[in-house]
Scaffold this active site. Structure first.
Site, mmCIF file in Angstrom:
data_model
loop_
_atom_site.group_PDB
_atom_site.id
_atom_site.type_symbol
_atom_site.label_atom_id
_atom_site.label_comp_id
_atom_site.label_asym_id
_atom_site.label_seq_id
_atom_site.Cartn_x
_atom_site.Cartn_y
_atom_site.Cartn_z
ATOM 1 N N LYS A 1 -18.786 12.459 -32.703
ATOM 2 C CA LYS A 1 -18.804 11.126 -32.095
ATOM 3 C C LYS A 1 -19.717 10.123 -32.797
ATOM 4 C CE LYS A 1 -17.096 9.824 -28.718
ATOM 5 N NZ LYS A 1 -17.056 10.055 -27.292
ATOM 6 N N GLU B 1 -20.769 -2.001 -26.427
ATOM 7 C CA GLU B 1 -20.578 -1.524 -25.047
ATOM 8 C C GLU B 1 -21.685 -2.042 -24.132
ATOM 9 O OE1 GLU B 1 -19.055 2.776 -24.549
ATOM 10 O OE2 GLU B 1 -20.044 2.739 -26.493
ATOM 11 N N HIS C 1 -0.797 -9.867 -24.606
ATOM 12 C CA HIS C 1 -0.620 -8.741 -23.669
ATOM 13 C C HIS C 1 -1.059 -7.420 -24.303
ATOM 14 C CE1 HIS C 1 2.017 -11.524 -21.340
ATOM 15 N NE2 HIS C 1 2.362 -11.911 -22.563
ATOM 16 N N SER D 1 -23.223 11.642 -29.959
ATOM 17 C CA SER D 1 -23.166 12.329 -28.680
ATOM 18 C C SER D 1 -24.008 13.597 -28.788
ATOM 19 C CB SER D 1 -21.721 12.684 -28.367
ATOM 20 O OG SER D 1 -21.666 13.766 -27.459
#
Ligand code: ARG
Length: 469
Positions: free
Chosen positions: A295, A302, A168, A289
């Site tokens: 970043k 992804e 979970h 970024s």
């Protein structure tokens, strides 16, 4: 108009099938129905199929040896022209099959016109796709093997690195990082087995089915099959030209494989976040970024997670393409290629980048271990300890629940409590309890096949190396 490179629209090139027509094809219809913009990638397999067909026709006496030699030389030349970018693809000639044949005939004359004896584009295209997919499955299996090997290497190296195991997405019990990597390995091994099984049904030769009913020439299908490395020949000519089950099966196996990669990706993305900070994905697999200087984005996982969408979509396209199609070949089937090609490209690319990335991944052992100390991950170990002292499991569960409650209230892990504090919940607890409350004690105790104990992980990694296909 198909936009692929090198395609030219010729002024109504005379078509091989033009005999019964009195009007030329409408220019838009010509472009709309052509497949050469995308099926030209089948040229090597198309030519290989033609070589085998010519040799088989010679073997059974339909072509002379001289005609065969001329055809084989001509096909070499066509292949060379395509490979060196000199070949002029023509939309008027519809597809890769007619483009190759027309050029062959232009080069060698009469003999070229005899190549299509006892054959149709219907069995030709089915043969081409199977040859193509067989090669691609082999290339995909090679990438898959590289990725599996990278996971086994990681498992071996990090067989005793402790991290929290989750259910979970809540801390459940400590596990070793190596154990986690071998869980991924198991998923991929099933994928490799599925692809190997699918390959058996890909590797069957439709050539000889001709348009749909077979041919009146005395062909020797076993002979062509042997030349092309097919394991057997299709049993029914109607099924042979219409069947695309093998492509659907491949896409289904690919969709599941991509689903697995998307799950790995999700975990890597979480692990690479500042909140988890378990792994370091090398800079070469990340991007920054344009606005936020701090970043470092895990683009590769992804993007792979995102690409599962198109693969699932193509699987549905193919299923829908075949739904309700009457026997035998229908032009609908031309729509099988683009989805199949894109699945192949997406899967191969995703596996390649993943194999490279996992080979370069490093982990942050201290952060993982610190995280495993949060969330009372050894609570089950305390319950098991009590059971070993003769406490029924349900009572043990309750005792530990109360101890955890105290831990939550006072901000401490079970291992950080005094013996006397623990003893207030059960007199079955004595000083040796702390051996099972450590992370190392917890993982080492799960010492059986399939368990997370470092020694088991090491042995499992050694077995995994032998199990890779
Ligand atoms: N371009 C066609 C395809 O991809 C080849 C077979 C066409 N056969 C036919 N009779 N029109 O399926």
């Amino acid at each position: 108009m198909p936009s692929s490179q090198g395609i030219i629209v010729t002024e109504h090139t005379s078509k091989p099938w033009a005999g019964r027509f009195t009007e030329p094809t409408d220019a838009f219809v010509e472009a709309f129905t052509a497949s050469v913009g995308f099926d030209q990638r089948l040229y090597r397999h198309d030519i290989a199929g033609s070589r085998a067909h010519a040799r088989m026709l010679t073997h059974v006496g339909v072509l002379t040896q001289g005609e065969c030699d001329t055809i084989l030389q001509g096909l070499d030349r066509v292949e060379q022209e395509i490979e060196t970018g000199q070949f002029q693809w023509s939309v008027s000639l519809e597809d890769v099959h007619m483009n190759v044949e027309a050029r062959l005939t232009a080069l060698i004359g009469e003999a070229g016109k005899k190549l299509h004896t006892g054959r149709s584009r219907n069995d030709q295209v089915a043969t081409d796709i199977r040859l193509y997919l067989r090669d691609e499955i082999d290339a995909i299996q090679a990438e898959l093997k590289r990725l599996q090997t990278a996971l086994i290497d990681l498992a071996e190296r990090e067989h005793d690195a402790i991290m929290p195991g989750f259910t979970h997405l809540q801390v459940a019990q400590p596990v070793t990082f190596g154990h986690h990597m071998l869980a991924w390995f198991e998923m991929l091994l099933r994928d490799a087995q599925r692809l190997a099984d699918c390959r058996k049904r890909v590797n069957v030769m439709p050539l000889g089915a001709a348009a749909l009913a077979g041919t009146s020439y005395p062909i020797d299908r076993e002979y062509s099959a042997q030349l092309l490395g097919f394991e057997r020949v299709t049993e029914n000519s109607l099924d042979a030209v219409s069947d695309r089950d093998f492509a659907i099966e491949f896409c289904a196996a690919a969709a599941l494989l991509m689903t697995h990669l998307s799950r790995f990706s999700e975990e890597l993305i979480l692990w690479a976040s500042a909140q988890f900070d378990f792994v370091d994905i090398p800079d070469s697999f990340c991007t920054g970024s344009s606005i936020m200087p701090q970043k470092k984005n895990p683009d590769v996982p992804e993007l792979v997670r995102g690409k599962v969408g198109r693969v699932n979509g193509h699987l549905i396209s193919l299923l829908t393409l075949m739904k309700g199609q009457p026997l035998a070949y229908n032009k609908d089937n031309q729509e099988d290629k683009e989805p199949l090609f894109d699945v192949v490209d997406t899967l191969r690319g995703s596996l390649k980048v993943y194999a490279d990335m996992m080979a370069a991944l490093t982990i942050k052992r201290d952060n993982m271990e610190r995280a495993a100390l949060q969330g009372f991950s050894t609570a089950t170990d305390l319950a098991d300890y009590l059971v070993r002292q003769g406490v029924p499991f349900r009572d043990a569960h309750e005792v530990v629940g109360k101890a955890v409650r105290l831990g939550v209230d006072t901000g401490r892990d079970l291992a950080e409590m005094a013996l006397s504090e623990l003893q207030q919940f059960s007199d079955a607890i004595s000083a040796d309890v702390f051996e099972v409350l450590t992370l190392q004690g917890s993982v080492a105790a799960r010492d059986h096949i399939g368990g997370t104990a470092p020694a088991q992980v090491k042995a499992a990694a050694a077995r995994a190396r032998r199990r890779v296909l």
